[in-house]
Design a protein around this motif. Structure first.
Motif, PDB file in Angstrom:
ATOM      1  N   ARG A   1      31.134  33.950  51.535  1.00  0.00           N
ATOM      2  CA  ARG A   1      32.214  33.203  50.904  1.00  0.00           C
ATOM      3  C   ARG A   1      32.155  33.334  49.382  1.00  0.00           C
ATOM      4  O   ARG A   1      31.083  33.498  48.805  1.00  0.00           O
ATOM      5  N   THR A   2      33.312  33.192  48.757  1.00  0.00           N
ATOM      6  CA  THR A   2      33.405  33.434  47.326  1.00  0.00           C
ATOM      7  C   THR A   2      32.770  32.354  46.474  1.00  0.00           C
ATOM      8  O   THR A   2      32.200  32.630  45.429  1.00  0.00           O
ATOM      9  N   GLY A   3      32.873  31.095  46.885  1.00  0.00           N
ATOM     10  CA  GLY A   3      32.642  30.008  45.948  1.00  0.00           C
ATOM     11  C   GLY A   3      33.838  29.895  45.017  1.00  0.00           C
ATOM     12  O   GLY A   3      34.927  30.415  45.301  1.00  0.00           O
ATOM     13  N   ALA A   4      33.659  29.192  43.887  1.00  0.00           N
ATOM     14  CA  ALA A   4      34.754  28.970  42.942  1.00  0.00           C
ATOM     15  C   ALA A   4      35.352  30.298  42.494  1.00  0.00           C
ATOM     16  O   ALA A   4      34.634  31.251  42.183  1.00  0.00           O
ATOM     17  N   LEU A   5      36.677  30.357  42.452  1.00  0.00           N
ATOM     18  CA  LEU A   5      37.378  31.608  42.152  1.00  0.00           C
ATOM     19  C   LEU A   5      38.663  31.295  41.403  1.00  0.00           C
ATOM     20  O   LEU A   5      39.356  30.327  41.737  1.00  0.00           O
ATOM     21  N   ASP A   6      38.972  32.094  40.402  1.00  0.00           N
ATOM     22  CA  ASP A   6      40.231  31.955  39.670  1.00  0.00           C
ATOM     23  C   ASP A   6      41.392  32.108  40.652  1.00  0.00           C
ATOM     24  O   ASP A   6      41.554  33.170  41.269  1.00  0.00           O
ATOM     25  N   PRO A   7      42.215  31.077  40.830  1.00  0.00           N
ATOM     26  CA  PRO A   7      43.338  31.206  41.775  1.00  0.00           C
ATOM     27  C   PRO A   7      44.321  32.286  41.372  1.00  0.00           C
ATOM     28  O   PRO A   7      45.062  32.798  42.224  1.00  0.00           O
ATOM     29  N   GLY A   8      44.311  32.659  40.085  1.00  0.00           N
ATOM     30  CA  GLY A   8      45.178  33.758  39.669  1.00  0.00           C
ATOM     31  C   GLY A   8      44.817  35.064  40.341  1.00  0.00           C
ATOM     32  O   GLY A   8      45.691  35.919  40.561  1.00  0.00           O
TER      33      GLY A   8
ATOM     34  N   LEU B   1      43.892  35.348  43.432  1.00  0.00           N
ATOM     35  CA  LEU B   1      44.530  35.307  44.749  1.00  0.00           C
ATOM     36  C   LEU B   1      46.028  35.573  44.643  1.00  0.00           C
ATOM     37  O   LEU B   1      46.598  36.284  45.472  1.00  0.00           O
ATOM     38  N   LEU B   2      46.658  35.000  43.613  1.00  0.00           N
ATOM     39  CA  LEU B   2      48.078  35.270  43.409  1.00  0.00           C
ATOM     40  C   LEU B   2      48.322  36.759  43.174  1.00  0.00           C
ATOM     41  O   LEU B   2      49.286  37.333  43.690  1.00  0.00           O
ATOM     42  N   TYR B   3      47.445  37.378  42.417  1.00  0.00           N
ATOM     43  CA  TYR B   3      47.566  38.817  42.160  1.00  0.00           C
ATOM     44  C   TYR B   3      47.441  39.606  43.463  1.00  0.00           C
ATOM     45  O   TYR B   3      48.247  40.509  43.739  1.00  0.00           O
TER      46      TYR B   3
ATOM     47  N   LYS C   1      50.056  42.832  47.687  1.00  0.00           N
ATOM     48  CA  LYS C   1      50.736  42.539  48.950  1.00  0.00           C
ATOM     49  C   LYS C   1      49.769  42.292  50.107  1.00  0.00           C
ATOM     50  O   LYS C   1      50.034  42.654  51.265  1.00  0.00           O
ATOM     51  N   ILE C   2      48.632  41.674  49.814  1.00  0.00           N
ATOM     52  CA  ILE C   2      47.695  41.316  50.869  1.00  0.00           C
ATOM     53  C   ILE C   2      48.217  40.071  51.582  1.00  0.00           C
ATOM     54  O   ILE C   2      48.645  39.113  50.953  1.00  0.00           O
ATOM     55  N   SER C   3      48.192  40.085  52.896  1.00  0.00           N
ATOM     56  CA  SER C   3      48.754  38.976  53.669  1.00  0.00           C
ATOM     57  C   SER C   3      47.885  37.734  53.546  1.00  0.00           C
ATOM     58  O   SER C   3      46.702  37.797  53.183  1.00  0.00           O
TER      59      SER C   3
END
Length: 401
Positions: A239-246, A248-250, A256-258
């Protein structure tokens, strides 16, 4: 004739179980018998029990999880002899904003808990599957859900909040915290071992395949690294742990990852495994880091994230008196403990190399102002203890098998 409590700790590929004697569970923290079915969804599942080397077992490939539960039930039936199963206790990862105390399972509770599956997909659905099967097959047998989120109910209001809209807070989107059964056990055993020191500013590092920190004052949770889900905070095995939500948006907007693939990435293909491309097990990476730069980088980031979070939590606590390592990695990996504590030297943390190599119980040098300890966890005992207390309470009227 004594009664027994069966504790089930269900994960996506394994089920740990333990039997506790109801007469002695208050004082005896060792199970009468325990074991584990491992590799449930893989090609070579195994069954292991106390003092016995795990051996291969055959599971129905069409429904391996139910087959594993059936296998455990058969072994428990043979093992219990004339003793009765008083109840079954389940470790449940997420209780949401409604469930904090151990709770008797019925159809309504089960339906509520299903709504939290997206918040803990590695554990929640499998605990619920076990509950559902048992409700169908043995409806007279009491089942009790013990929640990993419950211990963190003492988090201050400001620690529970997330910087989203107020409407999100009102819908229950907040910091819940996890590994609560482990931390509750630590709150008991640390008070016994270290007295007043444990009641000061304590950080417990639960480092296993999942990982988190809990900051305690007076042995209550006042800060934790995991949040709304079990993805937040420390970097973990997969698992990633804390991650910049940006990021994920990218991934979703540009690459175009589902949504499904993002979930797989966050829960199963990141952390030590994702960065190294080798393994989620730090022991394997430590053996390979000399010749594999990616293994070395993965371990370096793993340590760095733990150090950063301990530093931040120490600031929130206003200092640090006691640092405790627990769970599989925390209890057994002297190399990673040394690297973490080396980078905390600015706080005065200093290890005794020999004690660290021996896995404790106290691994700090005598002159270290921060006491550093290694303390095995015991989630199953906490679940059995709280279940026994619930069954003995004045408001309980259930049956037994």
């Amino acid at each position: 004739m004594t009664d027994l409590i069966l504790v089930l700790n269900c994960g996506s590929s394994s089920i740990k179980f333990a039997l506790f004697d109801t007469n002695g569970v208050q004082h005896n923290r060792k199970p009468v018998w325990n074991g584990k079915v491992d590799g449930i969804t893989g090609p070579s599942p195994t069954f292991g029990e106390t003092g016995v080397v795990p051996s291969p077992i055959a599971l129905d490939p069409l429904d391996p999880y139910h087959a594993a539960l059936t296998h455990i039930a058969g072994r428990v039936q043979a093992r219990r002899g004339d003793h009765r199963i008083r109840a079954i206790a389940h470790r449940v990862v997420h209780g949401g904003s409604r469930y904090f105390e151990p709770t008797l399972v019925n159809a309504e509770v089960l339906a509520d808990l299903r709504s939290y599956i997206p918040l803990a997909p590695l554990h929640q659905p499998f605990a619920l599957e076990a509950m559902e099967r048992l409700l169908e097959e043995q409806p007279e047998l009491p089942q009790v859900a013990c929640f990993d989120t419950g211990f963190h109910h003492t988090l201050p209001h400001v620690e529970q909040m997330l910087p989203l809209s107020w409407e999100a807070w009102e819908r229950g989107i907040r910091r819940y915290g996890f590994h609560g059964l482990s931390y509750e056990y630590q709150s008991i055993v640390l008070a016994e071992r270290y007295g007043g020191r444990a009641r000061g500013r304590t950080i417990v590092a639960h480092l296993g395949s999942g990982a988190s920190l809990c900051g305690m004052r007076d042995l209550q949770s006042v800060a934790t690294t995991m949040g709304f889900s079990a993805l937040d905070g420390l970097m973990m095995g997969t698992r990633t742990g804390a991650l910049d939500p940006g990021a994920l948006l990218y991934l979703m907007e540009i690459e175009k990852i589902s949504l499904h693939d993002v979930g797989q990435l966050l829960y199963h293909k990141s952390g030590l495994l994702g960065l190294s491309g080798i393994s989620s097990d730090p022991r394997v990476l430590l053996d390979r880091e000399a010749e594999e730069p990616r293994a070395r980088d993965a371990l370096a980031l793993y340590v760095r994230r733990i150090v950063r979070e301990i530093g931040a939590m120490t600031a929130a606590l206003g200092g640090l008196d006691l640092l405790v390592f627990t769970a599989g990695i925390g209890e057994h990996n002297a190399v990673l403990r040394e690297r973490i504590c080396r980078d905390l030297a600015f706080m005065g943390v200093a290890l005794d190399p020999s004690a660290n190599q021996s896995n404790g119980p106290i691994i700090s040098a005598e002159a270290s102002p921060v006491l550093v300890a290694v303390e095995p966890t015991n989630e199953e005992w906490i679940a059995a203890l709280r279940t026994n207390e619930l069954l003995a309470g004045p408001n309980f009227s259930g049956t037994r098998s």
